[in-house]
Design a protein around this motif. Structure first.
Motif, mmCIF file in Angstrom:
data_model
loop_
_atom_site.group_PDB
_atom_site.id
_atom_site.type_symbol
_atom_site.label_atom_id
_atom_site.label_comp_id
_atom_site.label_asym_id
_atom_site.label_seq_id
_atom_site.Cartn_x
_atom_site.Cartn_y
_atom_site.Cartn_z
ATOM 1 N N MET A 43 -59.792 58.578 25.594
ATOM 2 C CA MET A 43 -58.945 59.589 26.228
ATOM 3 C C MET A 43 -57.484 59.156 26.277
ATOM 4 N N GLU A 44 -57.225 57.852 26.321
ATOM 5 C CA GLU A 44 -55.844 57.380 26.219
ATOM 6 C C GLU A 44 -55.266 57.715 24.850
ATOM 7 N N THR A 45 -56.099 57.642 23.826
ATOM 8 C CA THR A 45 -55.609 57.981 22.486
ATOM 9 C C THR A 45 -55.324 59.477 22.380
ATOM 10 N N VAL A 46 -56.090 60.295 23.083
ATOM 11 C CA VAL A 46 -55.813 61.736 23.115
ATOM 12 C C VAL A 46 -54.445 61.973 23.760
ATOM 13 N N LEU A 47 -54.182 61.306 24.878
ATOM 14 C CA LEU A 47 -52.910 61.456 25.574
ATOM 15 C C LEU A 47 -51.758 60.931 24.717
ATOM 16 N N ALA A 48 -51.955 59.772 24.101
ATOM 17 C CA ALA A 48 -50.915 59.188 23.245
ATOM 18 C C ALA A 48 -50.645 60.082 22.033
ATOM 19 N N GLY A 49 -51.693 60.619 21.445
ATOM 20 C CA GLY A 49 -51.524 61.514 20.306
ATOM 21 C C GLY A 49 -50.749 62.766 20.684
ATOM 22 N N THR A 50 -50.984 63.256 21.879
ATOM 23 C CA THR A 50 -50.251 64.424 22.355
ATOM 24 C C THR A 50 -48.777 64.089 22.537
ATOM 25 N N GLY A 51 -48.498 62.929 23.097
ATOM 26 C CA GLY A 51 -47.104 62.498 23.242
ATOM 27 C C GLY A 51 -46.427 62.328 21.892
ATOM 28 N N GLU A 108 -33.679 70.744 26.050
ATOM 29 C CA GLU A 108 -34.677 71.532 26.783
ATOM 30 C C GLU A 108 -35.289 72.606 25.886
ATOM 31 N N ARG A 109 -34.488 73.205 25.025
ATOM 32 C CA ARG A 109 -35.002 74.215 24.084
ATOM 33 C C ARG A 109 -35.977 73.575 23.099
ATOM 34 N N ALA A 110 -35.659 72.394 22.603
ATOM 35 C CA ALA A 110 -36.550 71.699 21.673
ATOM 36 C C ALA A 110 -37.886 71.366 22.348
ATOM 37 N N VAL A 111 -37.831 70.911 23.582
ATOM 38 C CA VAL A 111 -39.057 70.615 24.331
ATOM 39 C C VAL A 111 -39.869 71.891 24.535
ATOM 40 N N ALA A 112 -39.210 72.958 24.925
ATOM 41 C CA ALA A 112 -39.908 74.230 25.146
ATOM 42 C C ALA A 112 -40.542 74.748 23.865
ATOM 43 N N LEU A 113 -39.817 74.694 22.752
ATOM 44 C CA LEU A 113 -40.379 75.138 21.473
ATOM 45 C C LEU A 113 -41.609 74.327 21.100
ATOM 46 N N SER A 114 -41.550 73.026 21.338
ATOM 47 C CA SER A 114 -42.703 72.186 21.042
ATOM 48 C C SER A 114 -43.913 72.643 21.843
ATOM 49 N N HIS A 115 -43.709 72.847 23.131
ATOM 50 C CA HIS A 115 -44.837 73.169 24.013
ATOM 51 C C HIS A 115 -45.311 74.606 23.918
ATOM 52 N N GLU A 116 -44.454 75.495 23.476
ATOM 53 C CA GLU A 116 -44.842 76.908 23.398
ATOM 54 C C GLU A 116 -45.283 77.333 22.010
ATOM 55 N N LYS A 117 -44.843 76.596 20.960
ATOM 56 C CA LYS A 117 -45.089 77.079 19.606
ATOM 57 C C LYS A 117 -45.652 76.049 18.633
ATOM 58 N N TYR A 118 -45.173 74.813 18.669
ATOM 59 C CA TYR A 118 -45.469 73.874 17.587
ATOM 60 C C TYR A 118 -46.497 72.786 17.875
ATOM 61 N N CYS A 119 -46.509 72.211 19.059
ATOM 62 C CA CYS A 119 -47.387 71.059 19.325
ATOM 63 C C CYS A 119 -48.810 71.527 19.633
ATOM 64 N N SER A 120 -49.642 71.487 18.610
ATOM 65 C CA SER A 120 -51.022 71.961 18.782
ATOM 66 C C SER A 120 -51.769 71.129 19.816
ATOM 67 N N SER A 122 -50.582 69.584 22.653
ATOM 68 C CA SER A 122 -50.251 69.955 24.037
ATOM 69 C C SER A 122 -50.673 71.391 24.344
ATOM 70 N N ILE A 123 -50.603 72.259 23.358
ATOM 71 C CA ILE A 123 -51.058 73.639 23.581
ATOM 72 C C ILE A 123 -52.564 73.652 23.838
ATOM 73 N N MET A 124 -53.303 72.826 23.101
ATOM 74 C CA MET A 124 -54.749 72.733 23.288
ATOM 75 C C MET A 124 -55.076 72.161 24.672
ATOM 76 N N LEU A 125 -54.408 71.058 25.049
ATOM 77 C CA LEU A 125 -54.675 70.459 26.361
ATOM 78 C C LEU A 125 -54.231 71.372 27.498
ATOM 79 N N GLY A 126 -53.261 72.231 27.221
ATOM 80 C CA GLY A 126 -52.803 73.179 28.232
ATOM 81 C C GLY A 126 -53.863 74.189 28.640
ATOM 82 N N LYS A 127 -54.963 74.244 27.914
ATOM 83 C CA LYS A 127 -56.066 75.146 28.270
ATOM 84 C C LYS A 127 -56.813 74.649 29.509
ATOM 85 N N THR A 128 -56.751 73.334 29.781
ATOM 86 C CA THR A 128 -57.423 72.784 30.960
ATOM 87 C C THR A 128 -56.469 72.109 31.924
ATOM 88 N N ALA A 129 -55.270 71.748 31.452
ATOM 89 C CA ALA A 129 -54.344 70.980 32.281
ATOM 90 C C ALA A 129 -53.078 71.776 32.577
#
Length: 140
Positions: A43-51, A108-120, A122-129
């Motif tokens: 699970m640490e690797t899941v978190l690290a991969g998301t980062g 802030e825009r780059a971070v938002a774009l990552s979390h709303e559109k590009y980072c699969s 964090s978007i996946m983990l956002g379903k539970t977290a």
């Protein structure tokens, strides 16, 4: 995408993953779970991969926008459910982005774009977290 995971043997809970791109990743469990604490937990690797996924996006977005980005660090803090399955329930990502003349709004825009559109990831983990972010800019 493919990945093969091999258990390292009967005297512990270590595993080696071989990724489809040909790289190796070792994981191990905590001693109370039969591991020897020789590598990150799965699970640490899941978190690290998301980062890594979101940092990649942020750097790429800033570079494409011709911003003078010199460094990007993501400090991750996560909480997990008490009961099995112990999914992530909250994840906070603090971005420390360094460069010259970086504008708060652009980062802030780059971070938002990552979390709303590009980072699969964090978007996946956002379903539970519950996902949250903060940004710090360091002039170099």
């Amino acid at each position: 995408m493919e990945c093969t995971i091999n258990w390292m043997g009967a005297d512990g809970m270590a595993f080696v993953a071989q990724t489809g791109s040909g790289h190796m990743l070792t994981m191990d469990g905590a001693p109370q779970g039969g591991g020897h604490n020789l590598a990150p937990r799965p699970m640490e690797t899941v978190l690290a991969g998301t980062g890594g996924c979101t940092a990649y996006d942020v750097v790429l977005i800033l570079k494409r926008g011709r911003h003078d980005v010199r460094g990007c660090q993501v400090q991750m803090k996560a909480e997990r459910a008490e009961e099995d399955p112990k999914v992530f329930t909250a994840i906070h990502m603090h971005f420390v982005v360094s460069g010259r003349g970086l504008k708060q709004e652009a980062v802030e825009r780059a971070v938002a774009l990552s979390h709303e559109k590009y980072c699969s990831a964090s978007i996946m983990l956002g379903k539970t977290a519950a996902m949250s972010t903060s940004v710090e800019i360091v002039e170099v």
